[in-house]
Every structure is written in C-alpha cells, then in structure tokens.
Motif scaffolding. Structure first.
Motif, PDB file in Angstrom:
ATOM      1  N   MET A   1      -4.982  14.370   7.291  1.00 54.95           N
ATOM      2  CA  MET A   1      -4.358  12.715   7.169  1.00 54.95           C
ATOM      3  C   MET A   1      -3.354  12.493   6.329  1.00 54.95           C
ATOM      4  SD  MET A   1      -6.643   9.365   4.894  1.00 54.95           S
ATOM      5  CE  MET A   1      -7.244  10.732   4.561  1.00 54.95           C
ATOM      6  N   ARG A   2      -2.809  11.340   7.332  1.00 55.72           N
ATOM      7  CA  ARG A   2      -1.343  11.194   6.129  1.00 55.72           C
ATOM      8  C   ARG A   2      -1.678   8.660   6.064  1.00 55.72           C
ATOM      9  NH1 ARG A   2       4.335  10.073   7.090  1.00 55.72           N
ATOM     10  NH2 ARG A   2       3.797   9.849   9.922  1.00 55.72           N
ATOM     11  N   ILE A   3      -1.390   8.776   4.724  1.00 58.51           N
ATOM     12  CA  ILE A   3      -1.028   6.585   5.265  1.00 58.51           C
ATOM     13  C   ILE A   3       0.132   6.903   5.174  1.00 58.51           C
ATOM     14  CG2 ILE A   3      -1.916   5.873   3.223  1.00 58.51           C
ATOM     15  CD1 ILE A   3      -4.637   7.448   3.234  1.00 58.51           C
ATOM     16  N   ARG A   4       0.392   5.823   5.342  1.00 52.95           N
ATOM     17  CA  ARG A   4       2.013   5.331   5.670  1.00 52.95           C
ATOM     18  C   ARG A   4       1.929   3.774   6.097  1.00 52.95           C
ATOM     19  NH1 ARG A   4       2.896   3.966  10.429  1.00 52.95           N
ATOM     20  NH2 ARG A   4       1.920   5.342  12.105  1.00 52.95           N
ATOM     21  N   GLN A   5       3.217   3.262   5.370  1.00 52.84           N
ATOM     22  CA  GLN A   5       2.968   2.350   6.110  1.00 52.84           C
ATOM     23  C   GLN A   5       3.014   1.574   7.754  1.00 52.84           C
ATOM     24  OE1 GLN A   5       6.645  -0.266   3.186  1.00 52.84           O
ATOM     25  NE2 GLN A   5       7.321  -1.335   5.313  1.00 52.84           N
ATOM     26  N   PHE A   6       3.191   0.351   8.156  1.00 50.45           N
ATOM     27  CA  PHE A   6       2.170  -0.062   8.939  1.00 50.45           C
ATOM     28  C   PHE A   6       3.900  -0.043   9.627  1.00 50.45           C
ATOM     29  CE2 PHE A   6       2.964  -3.194  12.056  1.00 50.45           C
ATOM     30  CZ  PHE A   6       1.341  -2.798  13.391  1.00 50.45           C
ATOM     31  N   LEU A  35       4.469 -10.127   7.218  1.00 49.71           N
ATOM     32  CA  LEU A  35       4.986  -8.675   7.220  1.00 49.71           C
ATOM     33  C   LEU A  35       6.831  -9.981   6.252  1.00 49.71           C
ATOM     34  CD1 LEU A  35       4.165  -6.662   9.821  1.00 49.71           C
ATOM     35  CD2 LEU A  35       3.758  -6.408   7.503  1.00 49.71           C
ATOM     36  N   THR A  36       7.015 -10.469   5.950  1.00 51.48           N
ATOM     37  CA  THR A  36       7.884 -10.919   5.985  1.00 51.48           C
ATOM     38  C   THR A  36       7.868 -10.967   4.242  1.00 51.48           C
ATOM     39  OG1 THR A  36       7.393 -13.172   5.041  1.00 51.48           O
ATOM     40  CG2 THR A  36       8.683 -12.763   7.198  1.00 51.48           C
ATOM     41  N   ARG A  37       6.577 -10.711   3.317  1.00 54.24           N
ATOM     42  CA  ARG A  37       6.033 -10.847   1.968  1.00 54.24           C
ATOM     43  C   ARG A  37       5.344  -9.370   2.255  1.00 54.24           C
ATOM     44  NH1 ARG A  37       3.988 -15.766  -0.270  1.00 54.24           N
ATOM     45  NH2 ARG A  37       3.315 -14.934  -1.753  1.00 54.24           N
ATOM     46  N   ASP A  38       5.411  -8.531   0.846  1.00 53.19           N
ATOM     47  CA  ASP A  38       4.827  -6.639   0.600  1.00 53.19           C
ATOM     48  C   ASP A  38       4.844  -6.335   1.683  1.00 53.19           C
ATOM     49  OD1 ASP A  38       2.536  -9.070   1.413  1.00 53.19           O
ATOM     50  OD2 ASP A  38       2.375  -8.857  -1.593  1.00 53.19           O
ATOM     51  N   PRO A  39       5.585  -5.783   3.053  1.00 53.58           N
ATOM     52  CA  PRO A  39       5.013  -5.234   4.150  1.00 53.58           C
ATOM     53  C   PRO A  39       4.394  -3.686   3.582  1.00 53.58           C
ATOM     54  CG  PRO A  39       7.628  -5.429   4.027  1.00 53.58           C
ATOM     55  CD  PRO A  39       7.176  -5.986   3.032  1.00 53.58           C
ATOM     56  N   GLU A  40       4.953  -3.099   2.900  1.00 51.56           N
ATOM     57  CA  GLU A  40       4.725  -2.125   1.317  1.00 51.56           C
ATOM     58  C   GLU A  40       3.283  -2.161   1.398  1.00 51.56           C
ATOM     59  OE1 GLU A  40       6.560  -4.090   0.429  1.00 51.56           O
ATOM     60  OE2 GLU A  40       5.962  -4.434  -2.034  1.00 51.56           O
ATOM     61  N   LEU A  41       2.932  -3.259   1.872  1.00 50.29           N
ATOM     62  CA  LEU A  41       1.263  -3.301   1.276  1.00 50.29           C
ATOM     63  C   LEU A  41       0.362  -3.567   2.503  1.00 50.29           C
ATOM     64  CD1 LEU A  41       0.864  -5.952  -1.531  1.00 50.29           C
ATOM     65  CD2 LEU A  41       1.510  -3.365  -1.728  1.00 50.29           C
ATOM     66  N   PHE A  42       0.565  -3.162   3.612  1.00 48.32           N
ATOM     67  CA  PHE A  42       0.290  -3.260   4.795  1.00 48.32           C
ATOM     68  C   PHE A  42      -0.089  -1.628   5.326  1.00 48.32           C
ATOM     69  CE2 PHE A  42      -0.706  -4.758   9.458  1.00 48.32           C
ATOM     70  CZ  PHE A  42      -1.860  -4.161   9.602  1.00 48.32           C
ATOM     71  N   LEU A  43      -0.893  -0.565   5.139  1.00 47.84           N
ATOM     72  CA  LEU A  43      -1.142   0.437   5.240  1.00 47.84           C
ATOM     73  C   LEU A  43      -1.927   0.849   6.429  1.00 47.84           C
ATOM     74  CD1 LEU A  43      -2.034   1.537   2.179  1.00 47.84           C
ATOM     75  CD2 LEU A  43       0.531   1.304   2.258  1.00 47.84           C
ATOM     76  N   VAL A  44      -1.506   1.969   7.076  1.00 46.44           N
ATOM     77  CA  VAL A  44      -2.243   2.285   8.814  1.00 46.44           C
ATOM     78  C   VAL A  44      -2.817   4.010   7.849  1.00 46.44           C
ATOM     79  CG1 VAL A  44      -1.449   1.260  10.220  1.00 46.44           C
ATOM     80  CG2 VAL A  44      -0.184   3.958   9.704  1.00 46.44           C
ATOM     81  N   ALA A  45      -3.740   4.588   8.233  1.00 49.31           N
ATOM     82  CA  ALA A  45      -3.932   6.088   8.095  1.00 49.31           C
ATOM     83  C   ALA A  45      -3.732   7.069   9.847  1.00 49.31           C
ATOM     84  CB  ALA A  45      -5.370   5.852   7.439  1.00 49.31           C
ATOM     85  N   GLU A  46      -3.320   7.824   9.287  1.00 50.74           N
ATOM     86  CA  GLU A  46      -3.267   8.951  10.732  1.00 50.74           C
ATOM     87  C   GLU A  46      -3.831  10.096   9.947  1.00 50.74           C
ATOM     88  OE1 GLU A  46       1.150   8.253  12.636  1.00 50.74           O
ATOM     89  OE2 GLU A  46       0.883   9.724  10.395  1.00 50.74           O
ATOM     90  N   MET A  56      -4.844  -3.922   4.894  1.00 57.21           N
ATOM     91  CA  MET A  56      -3.523  -4.801   4.836  1.00 57.21           C
ATOM     92  C   MET A  56      -3.627  -5.672   3.004  1.00 57.21           C
ATOM     93  SD  MET A  56      -2.869  -8.210   6.592  1.00 57.21           S
ATOM     94  CE  MET A  56      -2.912  -7.922   8.055  1.00 57.21           C
ATOM     95  N   GLY A  57      -2.769  -4.910   2.153  1.00 51.98           N
ATOM     96  CA  GLY A  57      -2.919  -6.288   0.934  1.00 51.98           C
ATOM     97  C   GLY A  57      -1.962  -6.955   1.502  1.00 51.98           C
ATOM     98  N   THR A  58      -2.020  -7.588   0.340  1.00 57.76           N
ATOM     99  CA  THR A  58      -1.120  -8.752  -0.701  1.00 57.76           C
ATOM    100  C   THR A  58      -1.384  -8.583  -1.490  1.00 57.76           C
ATOM    101  OG1 THR A  58      -2.862 -10.800  -0.869  1.00 57.76           O
ATOM    102  CG2 THR A  58      -2.043 -10.137   1.607  1.00 57.76           C
ATOM    103  N   TYR A  59       0.280  -9.758  -2.150  1.00 61.40           N
ATOM    104  CA  TYR A  59       0.302  -9.653  -3.864  1.00 61.40           C
ATOM    105  C   TYR A  59       0.830 -10.823  -4.103  1.00 61.40           C
ATOM    106  CZ  TYR A  59       1.396  -8.703  -8.937  1.00 61.40           C
ATOM    107  OH  TYR A  59       1.703  -9.191 -10.524  1.00 61.40           O
ATOM    108  N   ASP A  60       0.041 -11.915  -5.038  1.00 61.97           N
ATOM    109  CA  ASP A  60       0.885 -13.263  -4.880  1.00 61.97           C
ATOM    110  C   ASP A  60       1.719 -13.341  -6.429  1.00 61.97           C
ATOM    111  OD1 ASP A  60      -1.121 -13.486  -6.902  1.00 61.97           O
ATOM    112  OD2 ASP A  60      -2.208 -14.981  -5.630  1.00 61.97           O
ATOM    113  N   GLY A  61       1.804 -12.215  -7.146  1.00 59.88           N
ATOM    114  CA  GLY A  61       2.448 -12.577  -8.349  1.00 59.88           C
ATOM    115  C   GLY A  61       1.661 -12.299  -9.631  1.00 59.88           C
ATOM    116  N   ARG A  62       0.493 -12.897  -9.176  1.00 64.24           N
ATOM    117  CA  ARG A  62      -1.269 -12.550 -10.214  1.00 64.24           C
ATOM    118  C   ARG A  62      -1.498 -11.780  -9.828  1.00 64.24           C
ATOM    119  NH1 ARG A  62      -4.899 -16.671 -10.795  1.00 64.24           N
ATOM    120  NH2 ARG A  62      -6.239 -16.482 -12.551  1.00 64.24           N
ATOM    121  N   ARG A  63      -2.794 -12.153  -8.656  1.00 65.26           N
ATOM    122  CA  ARG A  63      -3.519 -10.940  -8.064  1.00 65.26           C
ATOM    123  C   ARG A  63      -3.056 -10.328  -6.566  1.00 65.26           C
ATOM    124  NH1 ARG A  63      -5.434 -12.046 -12.732  1.00 65.26           N
ATOM    125  NH2 ARG A  63      -6.643 -12.523 -13.699  1.00 65.26           N
TER     126      ARG A  63
END
Ligand SMILES: CC(C)(COP(=O)(O)OP(=O)(O)OC[C@H]1O[C@@H](n2cnc3c(N)ncnc32)[C@H](O)[C@@H]1OP(=O)(O)O)[C@@H](O)C(=O)NCCC(=O)NCCS
Length: 133
Positions: A1-6, A35-46, A56-63
C-alpha cells in the motif's frame, strides 16, 4: 500500500470510493478550488494499482480539518484509513498545525470507534452551517 498526494487522473477512482463508502462526492469544480490551497493535504491510498482510500485535509493557519475519509469496502480493516490519517497528521504537523478537528455523524458507530482508536475525542459543539447563495 502506498500513500501519495491526489492527482487529477485519480478523480474517477476517488469519486467511486466516496460513492461506495456512502460519502458525498466532491464535484470537480469544488475540488479544483480546494486544490488552489494545500494540495499536499489531499491524499489517496493505492492498494496494488487501485485507489483504495482517500482523505482530504485542510489547514487554515490555526486549525487542521480532516474531511471525507473513506476506504473502499473491499479494502477495509487493513490499516489503510489509519495510514492515510497518520500521513496527513505528519503533513499537518510539518505545517505547524497545533490541533486537528473533524466531523462524524453521531450514528456512525464504526467511524466513531475508528476515530477514538486514533485518539480523536468527541466534543459537545453543534455544527451550524449556512449556504452562501
Ligand atoms: C471508517 C473507515 C474509514 C475505516 O477504514 P479502515 O481502513 O477499515 O480502518 P483501519 O483498518 O485503519 O482501522 C483501524 C482501527 O479502527 C477501528 N475500526 C475500523 N473500522 C471499524 C469498524 N467497522 N468497527 C469497529 N472498529 C473499527 C479498529 O480498532 C481498527 O483496528 P483493527 O482492524 O486492528 O481492529 C471505513 O470503514 C469507511 O470508509 N467507512 C465509511 C466512511 C466513514 O465512516 N468515514 C469516517 C467517518 S468521517
């Protein structure tokens, strides 16, 4: 199994995982905006060649927020969701994120068990929402 960015060629497989897991599918346009913000936080598992899970993760600078976690029913209980969340947590930590939140429906007992296993504890807050029409 591999985790990578979408990546965009994953979209149909990701939509299929969300649909079979009973999750709402994020439309392409909405995803493009995310995906215009933090695209590295949207992950898939192969798993092999197939996309077996997504988060799908997001980060607003606080949470940080964890959204739309789903694993295809044929690939569950093999640690895929734990691995996706673990990788997302590492990426959020690397951004300096001090706390992560998520939403889970109160009748999703499997989901609640999963999150509690990973140390996510319920809070009494009530979600309020308004469409920006
Ligand atoms: C919840 C979900 C993401 C778990 O995916 P998964 O890859 O099977 O999870 P893991 O294999 O990493 O499970 C880790 C641990 O969580 C707990 N867990 C996972 N699924 C569980 C279930 N159905 N019932 C009880 N505990 C569960 C177990 O302790 C498990 O460890 P174990 O298999 O060694 O007992 C998956 O069932 C799913 O996609 N459900 C539908 C969508 C959903 O509810 N998403 C999350 C809510 S926001």
């Amino acid at each position: 199994m591999r985790i990578r960015q979408f990546a965009w060629p994953d979209y149909d497989a990701v939509a299929a995982v969300w649909a079979t897991a009973g999750r709402e599918v994020v439309p392409r346009a909405e995803l493009a905006a995310k995906l215009t913000r933090d695209p590295e936080l949207f992950l898939v598992a192969e798993d092999g060649l197939a996309v077996a899970g997504v988060v799908m993760g997001t980060y607003d600078g606080r949470r940080g927020w964890i959204l739309r976690l789903a694993v295809h029913p044929g690939h569950r209980r093999r640690g895929i969701a734990s691995a996706l969340v673990g990788e997302l947590e590492q990426r959020l930590k690397a951004l300096g994120c001090p706390r992560v939140n998520l939403l889970v429906l109160p009748d999703n007992t499997a989901g609640l068990r999963f999150w509690q296993e990973l140390g996510y504890l319920p809070m009494p807050d009530v979600l309020c929402t308004k469409a920006m029409t």
